[in-house]
Design a protein around this motif. Structure first.
Motif, PDB file in Angstrom:
ATOM      1  N   LEU A   1      -6.663  -2.577 -12.647  1.00  0.00           N
ATOM      2  CA  LEU A   1      -7.894  -3.945 -12.788  1.00  0.00           C
ATOM      3  C   LEU A   1      -6.939  -4.766 -12.337  1.00  0.00           C
ATOM      4  N   GLY A   2      -7.859  -5.277 -11.050  1.00  0.00           N
ATOM      5  CA  GLY A   2      -7.607  -6.704 -10.048  1.00  0.00           C
ATOM      6  C   GLY A   2      -8.562  -6.179  -8.651  1.00  0.00           C
ATOM      7  N   ASP A   3      -8.822  -7.140  -8.317  1.00  0.00           N
ATOM      8  CA  ASP A   3      -9.957  -7.455  -7.639  1.00  0.00           C
ATOM      9  C   ASP A   3      -9.635  -6.981  -6.412  1.00  0.00           C
ATOM     10  N   ALA A   4      -7.965  -6.835  -6.147  1.00  0.00           N
ATOM     11  CA  ALA A   4      -7.972  -6.179  -4.469  1.00  0.00           C
ATOM     12  C   ALA A   4      -6.742  -5.139  -4.353  1.00  0.00           C
ATOM     13  N   SER A   5      -6.629  -4.482  -3.276  1.00  0.00           N
ATOM     14  CA  SER A   5      -5.324  -3.711  -3.571  1.00  0.00           C
ATOM     15  C   SER A   5      -4.444  -4.505  -3.596  1.00  0.00           C
ATOM     16  N   ASP A   6      -3.172  -3.159  -4.532  1.00  0.00           N
ATOM     17  CA  ASP A   6      -2.144  -3.613  -4.558  1.00  0.00           C
ATOM     18  C   ASP A   6      -1.484  -3.047  -3.608  1.00  0.00           C
ATOM     19  N   PRO A   7      -0.708  -3.642  -3.041  1.00  0.00           N
ATOM     20  CA  PRO A   7       0.420  -2.923  -1.837  1.00  0.00           C
ATOM     21  C   PRO A   7       1.781  -2.492  -2.254  1.00  0.00           C
ATOM     22  N   ALA A   8       1.945  -2.197  -3.674  1.00  0.00           N
ATOM     23  CA  ALA A   8       3.244  -1.933  -4.043  1.00  0.00           C
ATOM     24  C   ALA A   8       2.883  -0.715  -5.044  1.00  0.00           C
ATOM     25  N   ARG A   9       1.506  -0.321  -5.318  1.00  0.00           N
ATOM     26  CA  ARG A   9       0.666   0.794  -5.858  1.00  0.00           C
ATOM     27  C   ARG A   9       1.059   1.862  -5.220  1.00  0.00           C
ATOM     28  N   SER A  10       1.457   2.369  -4.373  1.00  0.00           N
ATOM     29  CA  SER A  10       1.701   3.441  -3.460  1.00  0.00           C
ATOM     30  C   SER A  10       2.799   3.430  -3.175  1.00  0.00           C
ATOM     31  N   VAL A  11       3.493   2.392  -2.976  1.00  0.00           N
ATOM     32  CA  VAL A  11       4.504   3.236  -2.514  1.00  0.00           C
ATOM     33  C   VAL A  11       5.788   3.030  -3.911  1.00  0.00           C
ATOM     34  N   GLU A  12       5.392   1.950  -5.688  1.00  0.00           N
ATOM     35  CA  GLU A  12       5.667   2.636  -6.603  1.00  0.00           C
ATOM     36  C   GLU A  12       5.602   3.848  -6.043  1.00  0.00           C
ATOM     37  N   ASP A  13       4.177   4.658  -5.988  1.00  0.00           N
ATOM     38  CA  ASP A  13       3.944   6.246  -6.588  1.00  0.00           C
ATOM     39  C   ASP A  13       4.883   7.010  -5.267  1.00  0.00           C
ATOM     40  N   LEU A  14       4.896   6.844  -3.996  1.00  0.00           N
ATOM     41  CA  LEU A  14       6.261   7.538  -3.544  1.00  0.00           C
ATOM     42  C   LEU A  14       7.299   7.925  -4.157  1.00  0.00           C
ATOM     43  N   GLY A  15       7.718   6.855  -4.784  1.00  0.00           N
ATOM     44  CA  GLY A  15       9.057   7.225  -5.278  1.00  0.00           C
ATOM     45  C   GLY A  15       9.017   7.811  -6.305  1.00  0.00           C
ATOM     46  N   ARG A  16       7.983   7.578  -7.386  1.00  0.00           N
ATOM     47  CA  ARG A  16       7.964   7.630  -8.477  1.00  0.00           C
ATOM     48  C   ARG A  16       7.785   9.712  -8.488  1.00  0.00           C
ATOM     49  N   TRP A  17       7.526  10.041  -7.236  1.00  0.00           N
ATOM     50  CA  TRP A  17       6.909  11.423  -7.173  1.00  0.00           C
ATOM     51  C   TRP A  17       7.736  11.771  -5.691  1.00  0.00           C
ATOM     52  N   ARG A  18       9.431  11.267  -5.865  1.00  0.00           N
ATOM     53  CA  ARG A  18       9.618  11.639  -4.173  1.00  0.00           C
ATOM     54  C   ARG A  18      10.385  13.196  -3.919  1.00  0.00           C
ATOM     55  N   VAL A  19      10.087  13.743  -5.444  1.00  0.00           N
ATOM     56  CA  VAL A  19      10.577  15.375  -5.108  1.00  0.00           C
ATOM     57  C   VAL A  19       9.645  16.329  -4.755  1.00  0.00           C
ATOM     58  N   ILE A  20       8.191  15.328  -4.549  1.00  0.00           N
ATOM     59  CA  ILE A  20       7.220  16.041  -2.901  1.00  0.00           C
ATOM     60  C   ILE A  20       7.880  16.183  -2.158  1.00  0.00           C
ATOM     61  N   VAL A  21       8.076  14.682  -1.295  1.00  0.00           N
ATOM     62  CA  VAL A  21       9.617  14.506  -0.005  1.00  0.00           C
ATOM     63  C   VAL A  21      10.594  15.346   0.044  1.00  0.00           C
ATOM     64  N   ASP A  22      11.346  15.240  -1.254  1.00  0.00           N
ATOM     65  CA  ASP A  22      12.130  16.650  -1.112  1.00  0.00           C
ATOM     66  C   ASP A  22      12.510  17.758  -0.620  1.00  0.00           C
ATOM     67  N   GLN A  23      11.276  18.595  -1.155  1.00  0.00           N
ATOM     68  CA  GLN A  23      10.957  19.639  -0.927  1.00  0.00           C
ATOM     69  C   GLN A  23      10.153  19.819   0.378  1.00  0.00           C
ATOM     70  N   GLY A  24      10.103  19.315   1.082  1.00  0.00           N
ATOM     71  CA  GLY A  24       9.885  19.127   2.393  1.00  0.00           C
ATOM     72  C   GLY A  24       8.328  18.681   2.761  1.00  0.00           C
TER      73      GLY A  24
END
Length: 465
Positions: free
Chosen positions: A75-98
């Motif tokens: 919930l917020g008026d604007a795009s959160d620049p941290a959200r996609s970064v945090e998700d990349l860290g959470r699902w780094r297993v995908i990058v680890d898989q190539g």
């Protein structure tokens, strides 16, 4: 398997795009979060609609791309620049898989499934402009992001489209018009017992609004009122008899787990306010007419005293058009859901199964289940397993089974050590067994493809981006 054993947690963050370049759609190099494979390269940017995004490409890239749709909605008026970064860290297993990874923070906070799906598709196109067409492209969504990713499948992934498959994990797959009915029930049942949201001396409003426009209530204030009424944060021995009875009645009637009571109530207050006031112009998309509540110490009194309301048909149409699913699927879809998910109940999978079956497309669906107890994250070994099974299905056309997926997990767990908890024999009960259906609300899909097509011709239909 490509990649390295994950070692460490997210300790760094990608640098957000400078404000002066807020409309620069070109990805710019940035540091990767800790835990990504050595040699991975990362980029951040902001698309033309103002949505921040993050991209990662491993050094040993297998040529595939996973486009991620995040949950929420925030919930917020604007795009959160941290959200996609945090998700990349959470699902780094995908990058680890190539795989390369791309995720959008969406152009704004608040509800809007089609908007989020469009922003997810936009980041895929930005990736292609920068790196070229991947060999294969998959969309992944978790929680509300599962609904977003499923909408991507139906909107952008037709035959010959850019997506080869979808992985939906712990998804809110019942859609918007029915997927929140248990929170509607929580909102009215809570107020019946607690009478403090609003209090009698405060300005009154219909409960389907979630919260009146202009209210200054905070999450901390909500927690204080919940504690006052139920003592939920206290040990049972510290609660008064009335608090314990209130808590028991609320949980027994709604079927919501005690450990997520606060988060469900928060959604039924703050997110409902966003849906009603910010997205639907003050119109009501929710109903509890015809619902018979049971499980309390006095069901007769509860049903006589609980607030009742009927939905505005145009508001239901707009919420349904935005977030309900038609089942029109033409690519492999693999789902993974915790059987004890306390937030998006596993019965959402039954709703999705019946949606695709109702559309005659269930041959494109394989559902798997894990005996885990959380909503926001599952075992890394299982994510890796699921992605490999989806990739094999897309490449070979050989449809996996829940048992074959489970059997392949131990090999991945030798790398990740996070456990394999698959339950190949599990089958969720119908959605209506967990969530009290509204009259006429037991057939699926909730929105047919014909309805969607007809509604698409209505000026201003749905929820504005």
């Amino acid at each position: 398997m490509a990649g390295l054993l994950l070692a460490g947690t997210l300790a760094g963050a990608l640098a957000p795009a400078p404000a002066a370049q807020a409309q620069d759609t070109g990805p710019r190099p940035a540091g990767c979060p800790a835990g990504l494979p050595a040699g991975a390269s990362c980029w951040t940017g902001t698309d033309a609609n103002g949505a921040h995004y993050a991209i990662a490409v491993p050094e040993r890239w297998n040529g595939g791309l996973v486009v991620h749709a995040h949950g929420g909605p925030d919930l917020g008026d604007a795009s959160d620049p941290a959200r996609s970064v945090e998700d990349l860290g959470r699902w780094r297993v995908i990058v680890d898989q190539g795989y390369a990874w791309a995720g959008s923070s969406y152009r704004r906070g608040g509800y809007g499934t089609r908007m989020a799906a469009a922003d997810t598709e936009k980041v895929r196109r930005l990736f292609v402009e920068k790196f070229g067409e991947p060999r294969r492209t998959y969309v992944h969504g978790q929680s509300w992001g599962g609904d977003v990713a499923a909408k991507v499948v139906e909107t952008y992934a037709g035959k010959g489209g850019p997506y080869d498959g979808a992985l939906l994990t712990n998804g809110v797959l019942g859609g918007g018009s029915r997927g929140y009915d248990y929170r509607v029930d929580l909102r009215v049942v809570y107020q019946y017992y607690c009478a403090n949201l609003p209090r009698p001396e405060e300005p009154q409003y219909p409960l389907w609004q979630g919260l009146r426009r202009g209210s200054t209530l905070t999450s901390a204030g909500l927690r204080a009122r919940l504690q006052e009424c139920t003592g939920y944060a206290s040990s049972p021995g510290e609660r008064t008899a009335l608090q314990q009875r209130n808590l028991d009645d609320i949980l027994n009637v709604t079927g919501i787990p005690e450990r997520t009571l606060e988060s469900h109530l928060r959604f039924s207050v703050f997110t409902f306010r966003d849906i009603v006031h910010e997205r639907l112009g003050g119109r009501n998309p929710f109903s509890n007419r015809g619902v018979r509540y049971s499980g309390s110490h006095d069901d007769k009194a509860l049903n006589a005293g609980v607030e009742r309301f009927s939905a505005d048909p145009a508001a239901v149409r707009d919420l349904s058009y935005d977030s309900d699913l038609t089942g029109r699927v033409a690519i492999p879809v693999l789902t993974l859901h915790a059987t004890d998910d306390p937030t998006a109940f596993v019965e959402h999978e039954a709703a999705y199964r019946d949606t695709l079956r109702g559309a005659g497309r269930d041959r494109w669906l394989v559902q798997t289940f894990t005996g885990e107890h959380e909503h926001s994250a599952l075992s890394d070994a299982e994510y890796a397993t699921s992605l490999a099974a989806l990739d094999r299905w897309a490449r070979t056309g050989q449809r996996p089974t829940p048992r074959s997926v489970a059997a392949s997990c131990p090999a991945f767990d030798e790398v990740y050590g996070t456990g394999c908890f698959y339950d190949p024999g599990f089958r969720p009960a119908p959605y209506a067994s967990r969530v009290r259906p509204r009259p006429g609300g037991t057939s699926w899909p909730a929105m047919s493809a014909a309805q969607e097509q007809a509604w698409s011709r209505v000026p201003g239909v749905g929820i504005a981006p």
